[in-house]
Design a protein around this motif. Structure first.
Motif, PDB file in Angstrom:
ATOM      1  N   GLN A   1      16.024   0.560   9.239  1.00  0.00           N
ATOM      2  CA  GLN A   1      14.720  -0.082   9.355  1.00  0.00           C
ATOM      3  C   GLN A   1      13.566   0.898   9.131  1.00  0.00           C
ATOM      4  N   VAL A   2      13.751   2.168   9.481  1.00  0.00           N
ATOM      5  CA  VAL A   2      12.683   3.137   9.236  1.00  0.00           C
ATOM      6  C   VAL A   2      12.503   3.369   7.743  1.00  0.00           C
ATOM      7  N   ASN A   3      13.619   3.487   7.009  1.00  0.00           N
ATOM      8  CA  ASN A   3      13.540   3.676   5.564  1.00  0.00           C
ATOM      9  C   ASN A   3      12.860   2.488   4.885  1.00  0.00           C
ATOM     10  N   LEU A   4      13.221   1.273   5.315  1.00  0.00           N
ATOM     11  CA  LEU A   4      12.611   0.065   4.759  1.00  0.00           C
ATOM     12  C   LEU A   4      11.117   0.027   5.058  1.00  0.00           C
ATOM     13  N   LEU A   5      10.739   0.388   6.268  1.00  0.00           N
ATOM     14  CA  LEU A   5       9.318   0.423   6.639  1.00  0.00           C
ATOM     15  C   LEU A   5       8.560   1.443   5.800  1.00  0.00           C
ATOM     16  N   LEU A   6       9.143   2.625   5.610  1.00  0.00           N
ATOM     17  CA  LEU A   6       8.452   3.702   4.901  1.00  0.00           C
ATOM     18  C   LEU A   6       8.197   3.356   3.438  1.00  0.00           C
ATOM     19  N   TYR A   7       9.213   2.831   2.743  1.00  0.00           N
ATOM     20  CA  TYR A   7       8.978   2.606   1.309  1.00  0.00           C
ATOM     21  C   TYR A   7       8.194   1.320   1.048  1.00  0.00           C
ATOM     22  N   SER A   8       8.330   0.305   1.903  1.00  0.00           N
ATOM     23  CA  SER A   8       7.646  -0.965   1.647  1.00  0.00           C
ATOM     24  C   SER A   8       6.187  -0.949   2.089  1.00  0.00           C
ATOM     25  N   VAL A   9       5.886  -0.214   3.149  1.00  0.00           N
ATOM     26  CA  VAL A   9       4.522  -0.212   3.703  1.00  0.00           C
ATOM     27  C   VAL A   9       3.774   1.069   3.381  1.00  0.00           C
ATOM     28  N   PHE A  10       4.456   2.210   3.540  1.00  0.00           N
ATOM     29  CA  PHE A  10       3.775   3.491   3.383  1.00  0.00           C
ATOM     30  C   PHE A  10       4.013   4.141   2.014  1.00  0.00           C
ATOM     31  N   ARG A  11       4.786   3.479   1.154  1.00  0.00           N
ATOM     32  CA  ARG A  11       5.051   3.982  -0.199  1.00  0.00           C
ATOM     33  C   ARG A  11       5.707   5.364  -0.164  1.00  0.00           C
ATOM     34  N   ILE A  12       6.559   5.583   0.839  1.00  0.00           N
ATOM     35  CA  ILE A  12       7.257   6.852   0.982  1.00  0.00           C
ATOM     36  C   ILE A  12       8.742   6.603   0.748  1.00  0.00           C
ATOM     37  N   GLY A  13       9.339   7.353  -0.182  1.00  0.00           N
ATOM     38  CA  GLY A  13      10.757   7.182  -0.466  1.00  0.00           C
ATOM     39  C   GLY A  13      11.002   6.032  -1.428  1.00  0.00           C
ATOM     40  N   ASN A  14      12.281   5.677  -1.556  1.00  0.00           N
ATOM     41  CA  ASN A  14      12.680   4.651  -2.519  1.00  0.00           C
ATOM     42  C   ASN A  14      13.655   3.668  -1.882  1.00  0.00           C
ATOM     43  N   ALA A  15      13.707   2.469  -2.455  1.00  0.00           N
ATOM     44  CA  ALA A  15      14.603   1.440  -1.943  1.00  0.00           C
ATOM     45  C   ALA A  15      16.046   1.755  -2.298  1.00  0.00           C
ATOM     46  N   THR A  16      16.959   1.376  -1.414  1.00  0.00           N
ATOM     47  CA  THR A  16      18.384   1.558  -1.685  1.00  0.00           C
ATOM     48  C   THR A  16      18.901   0.475  -2.626  1.00  0.00           C
ATOM     49  N   ASN A  17      18.261  -0.681  -2.582  1.00  0.00           N
ATOM     50  CA  ASN A  17      18.672  -1.794  -3.437  1.00  0.00           C
ATOM     51  C   ASN A  17      17.518  -2.778  -3.537  1.00  0.00           C
ATOM     52  N   ASN A  18      17.595  -3.689  -4.505  1.00  0.00           N
ATOM     53  CA  ASN A  18      16.557  -4.693  -4.691  1.00  0.00           C
ATOM     54  C   ASN A  18      16.975  -6.035  -4.120  1.00  0.00           C
TER      55      ASN A  18
END
Length: 419
Positions: free
Chosen positions: A64-81
């Motif tokens: 959930q932290v990874n999802l929050l970071l890339y979707s809201v804060f534009r940090i990192g990348n998605a694991t899947n679409n």
């Protein structure tokens, strides 16, 4: 009491160099202590104010932290679409009031490009449920139109009517640019103090259009012209994530469970507030380490003041003996040293607070530009007053050590000083 205060003032004036160095030491300690506290709290506030009124964030199966970071804060990348059909299914769920689709993966000169639709400008909220507004222009309507954040416009000198080239992926290098398909800036968003300011917004269809002839990040064929692409249908096949607003908060957990157990593809649905709490938990060790460093700096500053007072005390034994001979009692000598330490600490705190605000005023635009943290120039908070109180109390207690020593020496020295 007035006599003791007058003596303390004159004593400090006679030792200007030592007093100034002591004050500066305490001031630097206070600047670091309060600066760390101010940035820590403002960082939390800035992160918390990035998104508001969104009940669920949905993306490919991930933490959930990874999802929050890339979707809201534009940090990192998605694991899947997310498959577009899955998005449509949940967008039409009876419990869902609105959805905002998000497509990430491209960039422009270090700024992230985000594909979305009209719902973004209508439903996205930040801070205290504040809507997005335009400082110039309007939202995109054409395929090759873009809306940029305030930081993008300011940093790159763009205005309505400017042409920009989007690059494939995060690295904006010559061979990855979609240079045959320039976008026209039609709107500039008002500053929000969030990652929105650092984002280039285009339509979902535009993301699909510029990738015609690209496969797995490589340009494999000729790119059709803009006129040719305008005639095609570019309904997206996939998106990166989606934001969901519900008709009732009561339905949050039920829909979250439904998405997390979705049989057609692996998805994750997170509650933004819960994910933020997990993020703070991960960062707590760093916060505690910074605070510990700040406390040790304050301690070292106060120990420096103690060393200064003890050093000068040996030189002032005759002064203390003369004061005793003129009728001063041991308690007066004790009070004199405590007052000096208290005064030096108080002035050091005052200089430190003034220095902190001056420093924040100078660097807060840089902090906001590079880290997206808006450091508000607010008054001293109750917690900061408590920290100041602890420093002042520590300074007074430090003053007790040379004061007690002077008290004992003044009783035994008399007019004959044994050094």
């Amino acid at each position: 009491m007035n006599t003791i205060l007058n003596l303390a003032w004159k004593s400090v004036r006679n030792r200007k160099a030592t007093a100034i160095l002591t004050i500066l030491t305490v001031a630097i300690s206070v600047i670091l202590l309060m600066g760390v506290e101010r940035i820590r709290t403002q960082a939390k506030s800035s992160f918390a104010n990035t998104i508001s009124s969104t009940d669920l964030i949905v993306g490919g199966r991930s933490g959930q932290v990874n999802l929050l970071l890339y979707s809201v804060f534009r940090i990192g990348n998605a694991t899947n679409n997310i498959d577009w059909k899955s998005y449509q299914e949940f967008a039409h769920n009876p419990a869902v009031k609105w959805t905002i689709p998000i497509s990430l993966g491209d960039s422009h000169k270090g700024f992230r490009v985000m594909g979305t639709n009209h719902n973004y400008f209508e439903h996205f909220r930040y801070g205290q449920k504040q809507p997005l507004s335009f400082s110039q222009g309007h939202e995109f309507k054409g395929l090759f139109q873009t809306v940029i954040g305030s930081d993008v416009a300011k940093s790159l000198g763009y205005h309505v009517g400017s042409k920009i080239i989007i690059a494939h992926g995060i690295s904006d290098v010559a061979f990855s640019r979609h240079d045959k398909l320039p976008f026209e800036v039609v709107g500039i968003l008002a500053p929000t103090g969030t990652p929105v300011d650092k984002t280039v917004h285009v339509s979902l269809e535009a993301i699909e259009a510029i990738h015609v002839g690209w496969e797995s990040g490589a340009h494999l064929g000729n790119t059709p012209s803009a006129d040719q692409l305008l005639k095609r249908d570019f309904t997206p096949n996939q998106i990166t994530a989606m934001l969901i607003g519900l008709k009732s908060k009561i339905q949050t957990f039920a829909l979250q469970r439904q998405i997390n157990t979705y049989p057609k593809e692996p998805l994750s649905a997170i509650i933004p507030g819960v994910a933020l709490q997990e993020l703070w938990g991960m960062m707590s060790v760093a916060e505690q380490a910074l605070m510990a460093v700040s406390v040790f700096v304050v301690i070292s500053g106060l120990l420096g003041m103690l060393s200064s007072l003890l050093t000068s005390l040996q030189e002032r034994r005759r002064e203390m003996a003369i004061l005793r001979a003129m009728g001063a009692r041991p308690k007066h000598v004790f009070s004199l040293l405590v007052l000096e330490a208290s005064a030096l600490t108080s002035v050091g705190i005052l200089v430190g607070v003034i220095g902190l605000y001056a420093l924040l005023g100078a660097v807060h635009p840089l902090i906001q530009h590079h880290y997206g943290i808006k450091v508000a120039m607010t008054g001293i908070t109750s917690h900061e007053w408590m920290l100041i109180g602890f420093v002042q109390l520590a300074g007074i207690l430090i003053g007790f050590i040379p004061a007690f020593r002077a008290y004992r020496q003044s009783l035994s020295d008399g007019m004959t000083i044994r050094i």
